[in-house]
Design a protein around this motif. Structure first.
Motif, PDB file in Angstrom:
ATOM      1  N   GLY A  47       0.900  -1.195   0.080  1.00  0.00           N
ATOM      2  CA  GLY A  47      -0.161   0.105   0.032  1.00  0.00           C
ATOM      3  C   GLY A  47       0.867   1.150  -0.038  1.00  0.00           C
ATOM      4  N   CYS A  48       0.452   2.389  -0.006  1.00  0.00           N
ATOM      5  CA  CYS A  48       1.377   3.524  -0.294  1.00  0.00           C
ATOM      6  C   CYS A  48       0.470   4.980   0.237  1.00  0.00           C
ATOM      7  CB  CYS A  48       1.928   3.652  -1.252  1.00  0.00           C
ATOM      8  SG  CYS A  48       2.780   5.128  -1.391  1.00  0.00           S
ATOM      9  N   LEU A  49       1.159   5.405   1.330  1.00  0.00           N
ATOM     10  CA  LEU A  49       0.418   6.748   2.200  1.00  0.00           C
ATOM     11  C   LEU A  49       0.797   7.858   1.256  1.00  0.00           C
ATOM     12  CD1 LEU A  49       1.327   6.413   5.498  1.00  0.00           C
ATOM     13  CD2 LEU A  49      -1.026   6.489   4.736  1.00  0.00           C
ATOM     14  N   ASN A  50       1.565   7.784   0.092  1.00  0.00           N
ATOM     15  CA  ASN A  50       2.130   8.910  -0.600  1.00  0.00           C
ATOM     16  C   ASN A  50       2.881  10.073   0.228  1.00  0.00           C
ATOM     17  OD1 ASN A  50       2.578  10.080  -2.953  1.00  0.00           O
ATOM     18  ND2 ASN A  50       0.500  10.614  -3.417  1.00  0.00           N
ATOM     19  N   CYS A  51       3.383   9.526   1.504  1.00  0.00           N
ATOM     20  CA  CYS A  51       3.901  10.367   2.341  1.00  0.00           C
ATOM     21  C   CYS A  51       5.294  11.056   1.990  1.00  0.00           C
ATOM     22  CB  CYS A  51       4.071   9.572   3.785  1.00  0.00           C
ATOM     23  SG  CYS A  51       5.340   8.337   3.674  1.00  0.00           S
ATOM     24  N   GLY A  52       5.773  10.243   1.174  1.00  0.00           N
ATOM     25  CA  GLY A  52       7.140  10.804   0.752  1.00  0.00           C
ATOM     26  C   GLY A  52       8.221  10.649   1.831  1.00  0.00           C
ATOM     27  N   ILE A  53       8.318   9.715   2.843  1.00  0.00           N
ATOM     28  CA  ILE A  53       9.329   9.504   3.692  1.00  0.00           C
ATOM     29  C   ILE A  53      10.515   8.705   2.725  1.00  0.00           C
ATOM     30  CG2 ILE A  53      10.144   8.133   5.586  1.00  0.00           C
ATOM     31  CD1 ILE A  53       7.415   8.563   7.031  1.00  0.00           C
ATOM     32  N   CYS A  54      10.199   7.859   1.934  1.00  0.00           N
ATOM     33  CA  CYS A  54      11.225   7.356   1.368  1.00  0.00           C
ATOM     34  C   CYS A  54      11.984   8.151   0.372  1.00  0.00           C
ATOM     35  CB  CYS A  54      10.515   6.212   0.251  1.00  0.00           C
ATOM     36  SG  CYS A  54       9.148   6.685  -0.541  1.00  0.00           S
ATOM     37  N   PRO A  68      11.437   7.463  -5.048  1.00  0.00           N
ATOM     38  CA  PRO A  68      10.955   6.350  -4.857  1.00  0.00           C
ATOM     39  C   PRO A  68       9.547   6.555  -4.624  1.00  0.00           C
ATOM     40  CG  PRO A  68      12.462   6.971  -3.238  1.00  0.00           C
ATOM     41  CD  PRO A  68      12.437   8.302  -4.348  1.00  0.00           C
ATOM     42  N   ARG A  69       9.127   7.484  -3.945  1.00  0.00           N
ATOM     43  CA  ARG A  69       7.615   7.703  -3.635  1.00  0.00           C
ATOM     44  C   ARG A  69       6.791   7.594  -5.148  1.00  0.00           C
ATOM     45  NH1 ARG A  69       4.041  11.078  -5.069  1.00  0.00           N
ATOM     46  NH2 ARG A  69       5.750  12.586  -5.450  1.00  0.00           N
ATOM     47  N   GLU A  70       7.310   8.435  -6.217  1.00  0.00           N
ATOM     48  CA  GLU A  70       6.621   8.365  -7.484  1.00  0.00           C
ATOM     49  C   GLU A  70       6.681   6.810  -8.039  1.00  0.00           C
ATOM     50  OE1 GLU A  70       8.762  10.749 -10.262  1.00  0.00           O
ATOM     51  OE2 GLU A  70       7.558  10.184 -11.986  1.00  0.00           O
ATOM     52  N   ILE A  71       7.882   6.362  -8.043  1.00  0.00           N
ATOM     53  CA  ILE A  71       7.816   4.831  -8.535  1.00  0.00           C
ATOM     54  C   ILE A  71       6.570   3.844  -7.892  1.00  0.00           C
ATOM     55  CG2 ILE A  71       9.244   2.646  -8.766  1.00  0.00           C
ATOM     56  CD1 ILE A  71      10.425   5.090 -10.474  1.00  0.00           C
ATOM     57  N   VAL A  72       6.753   3.992  -6.374  1.00  0.00           N
ATOM     58  CA  VAL A  72       5.760   3.271  -5.627  1.00  0.00           C
ATOM     59  C   VAL A  72       4.260   3.438  -6.060  1.00  0.00           C
ATOM     60  CG1 VAL A  72       4.846   2.567  -3.463  1.00  0.00           C
ATOM     61  CG2 VAL A  72       7.428   2.749  -3.975  1.00  0.00           C
ATOM     62  N   GLN A  73       3.829   4.822  -6.068  1.00  0.00           N
ATOM     63  CA  GLN A  73       2.581   5.320  -6.460  1.00  0.00           C
ATOM     64  C   GLN A  73       2.481   4.711  -8.051  1.00  0.00           C
ATOM     65  OE1 GLN A  73       0.135   7.089  -5.391  1.00  0.00           O
ATOM     66  NE2 GLN A  73       0.959   6.506  -3.466  1.00  0.00           N
ATOM     67  N   PRO A 105       6.527   3.410   6.499  1.00  0.00           N
ATOM     68  CA  PRO A 105       5.562   2.981   7.427  1.00  0.00           C
ATOM     69  C   PRO A 105       5.026   1.823   7.123  1.00  0.00           C
ATOM     70  CG  PRO A 105       5.025   5.032   6.468  1.00  0.00           C
ATOM     71  CD  PRO A 105       6.240   4.798   5.998  1.00  0.00           C
ATOM     72  N   PHE A 106       4.754   1.548   5.655  1.00  0.00           N
ATOM     73  CA  PHE A 106       3.863   0.486   5.170  1.00  0.00           C
ATOM     74  C   PHE A 106       4.690  -0.857   4.778  1.00  0.00           C
ATOM     75  CE2 PHE A 106       0.019   2.703   4.480  1.00  0.00           C
ATOM     76  CZ  PHE A 106      -0.916   1.892   3.943  1.00  0.00           C
ATOM     77  N   ASP A 107       6.015  -0.581   5.467  1.00  0.00           N
ATOM     78  CA  ASP A 107       6.773  -1.805   5.094  1.00  0.00           C
ATOM     79  C   ASP A 107       7.039  -2.258   3.706  1.00  0.00           C
ATOM     80  OD1 ASP A 107       7.591  -2.360   7.642  1.00  0.00           O
ATOM     81  OD2 ASP A 107       6.143  -4.013   7.979  1.00  0.00           O
ATOM     82  N   ASN A 108       6.885  -0.968   2.842  1.00  0.00           N
ATOM     83  CA  ASN A 108       7.177  -1.248   1.654  1.00  0.00           C
ATOM     84  C   ASN A 108       8.793  -1.321   1.032  1.00  0.00           C
ATOM     85  OD1 ASN A 108       4.320  -1.254   0.594  1.00  0.00           O
ATOM     86  ND2 ASN A 108       4.692   1.189   0.556  1.00  0.00           N
ATOM     87  N   SER A 109       8.931  -1.873   0.073  1.00  0.00           N
ATOM     88  CA  SER A 109      10.721  -1.608  -0.344  1.00  0.00           C
ATOM     89  C   SER A 109      10.774  -1.041  -1.636  1.00  0.00           C
ATOM     90  CB  SER A 109      10.982  -3.046  -0.216  1.00  0.00           C
ATOM     91  OG  SER A 109      12.441  -2.895  -0.824  1.00  0.00           O
ATOM     92  N   PRO A 110      10.513   0.217  -1.751  1.00  0.00           N
ATOM     93  CA  PRO A 110      10.760   0.900  -3.231  1.00  0.00           C
ATOM     94  C   PRO A 110      11.991   0.506  -3.824  1.00  0.00           C
ATOM     95  CG  PRO A 110       9.994   2.497  -1.417  1.00  0.00           C
ATOM     96  CD  PRO A 110      10.367   1.072  -0.740  1.00  0.00           C
ATOM     97  N   GLY A 111      12.971   0.110  -3.172  1.00  0.00           N
ATOM     98  CA  GLY A 111      14.209  -0.442  -3.689  1.00  0.00           C
ATOM     99  C   GLY A 111      14.132  -1.767  -4.384  1.00  0.00           C
TER     100      GLY A 111
END
Ligand code: SF4
Ligand code: SF4
Length: 246
Positions: A47-54, A68-73, A105-111
Motif C-alpha cells: 500500500g502507499c500513503l504517498n507520505c514521501g518519507i522514502c 521512490p515515492r513516485e515509482i511506488v505510486q 511506514p507501510f513496510d514497502n521496499s521501493p528499492g
C-alpha cells in the motif's frame, strides 16, 4: 447532433519528438504483469500513503530527477504509461541501498520494487537496460570468467577514467604486495582471489538455471557468445582433471 465516439485511453504511447517506436498498450500490460507476477511483488508493496518519507531519505533523490515515492505510486495505481516511462531512465538512478525500505511506514521496499522493474527491463530487452549495462560488460566478463568482479590489475588509469587524475597516484607494486598476503588464493593480480574450478562450474549451473544467462543474451549477444565459450572451456578442463584423477 451526433458526437464522435472516442476513448481517453491511448492505445499507443510514444514520445512525439523521439525516434523510438510507440509501444502498444498490450506490451505495457505484459511488462506490468511480469513485474506483478514476481513472487517478491506482494512482499515489497503493501500500500502507499504517498507520505514521501522514502524520497526524503533516498540518497539518489538528492542528485537525480528521481523519487521512490513516485515509482511506488505508479505501481500502486497501476499506471502503465508511467511505469513504462519510469523504466526508460528513472529506475536506473536507484543505488539499491534500501534506506527507503527501512523507513517506509507501510513496510514497502521501493528499492526492491525498482529491482523488479529493472529485471523486467532486461527481460524485455529495453534500450535503457542495454545502455545502462553496456559499460559493465568488462566487469561481467571478468565475473563470469574468473568468479571475481574486479581484479587488482584493473585498478589503473585505463580501467577507471572516471576517477580523474587521482588514479595515476595508484602505482603500488601490486605483484609484490599481493605475494605478501598470507592466503595463497589472494596472491594473484589477475583475479581478486583464485576461484576453484568446481566452484566456477557450480556458479555456471546457477546462472543457467536461474535465467541469468538468458538475460545476458537479451542484453548483449556478443558477450553472451564469448561467455559460453569460456564456460565450455572450463567444463572441459574440469572433465580432463577428473579423468586424470580417475
Ligand atoms: S512507499 Fe512508503 S515511505 Fe514511500 S511514499 Fe509510500 S508509504 Fe510513504
Ligand atoms: S534503495 Fe534506491 S530508492 Fe531506496 S533509498 Fe536507496 S537509492 Fe533510494
Amino acid at each position: 447532433m451526433e458526437h464522435a465516439h472516442s476513448s481517453r485511453i491511448q492505445e499507443f504511447i510514444g514520445d512525439p519528438v523521439s525516434d523510438s517506436p510507440a509501444i502498444s498498450r498490450e506490451k505495457m500490460e505484459e511488462i506490468f504483469q511480469d513485474i506483478q507476477a514476481d513472487i517478491r511483488f506482494d512482499h515489497e508493496l503493501n500500500g502507499c500513503l504517498n507520505c514521501g518519507i522514502c524520497t526524503a531519505t533516498c540518497p539518489a533523490a538528492h542528485y537525480y530527477d528521481f523519487s521512490p515515492r513516485e515509482i511506488v505510486q505508479l505501481l500502486w495505481t497501476e499506471n502503465l504509461e508511467g511505469i513504462y516511462d519510469a523504466m526508460q531512465e528513472k529506475i536506473w538512478a536507484c543505488a539499491q541501498c534500501y534506506t527507503c525500505a527501512a523507513r517506509c511506514p507501510f513496510d514497502n521496499s521501493p528499492g526492491g520494487l525498482i529491482m523488479l522493474m529493472r529485471e523486467a527491463a532486461i527481460k524485455h530487452g529495453m534500450e535503457s537496460a542495454k545502455n545502462v549495462l553496456r559499460p559493465f560488460s568488462r566487469v561481467m566478463l571478468k565475473l563470469i570468467s574468473t568468479g571475481n568482479q574486479l581484479s587488482p590489475d584493473m585498478i589503473n588509469a585505463e580501467g577507471f577514467p572516471d576517477w580523474g587524475p587521482n588514479i595515476s597516484k595508484v602505482k603500488a607494486p601490486l605483484e609484490v604486495l599481493r605475494k605478501a598476503i598470507p592466503m595463497p588464493t589472494l596472491n594473484t593480480t589477475a583475479t581478486a582471489w583464485e576461484v576453484n574450478l568446481t566452484t566456477s562450474i557450480e556458479l555456471y549451473t546457477i546462472w543457467e538455471e536461474t535465467g541469468v544467462l538468458d538475460q545476458l543474451e537479451t542484453i548483449d549477444e556478443n558477450l553472451y557468445d564469448v561467455i559460453l565459450d569460456i564456460m565450455d572451456e572450463k567444463r572441459e578442463d574440469l572433465a580432463d582433471w577428473e579423468d586424470e584423477q580417475s
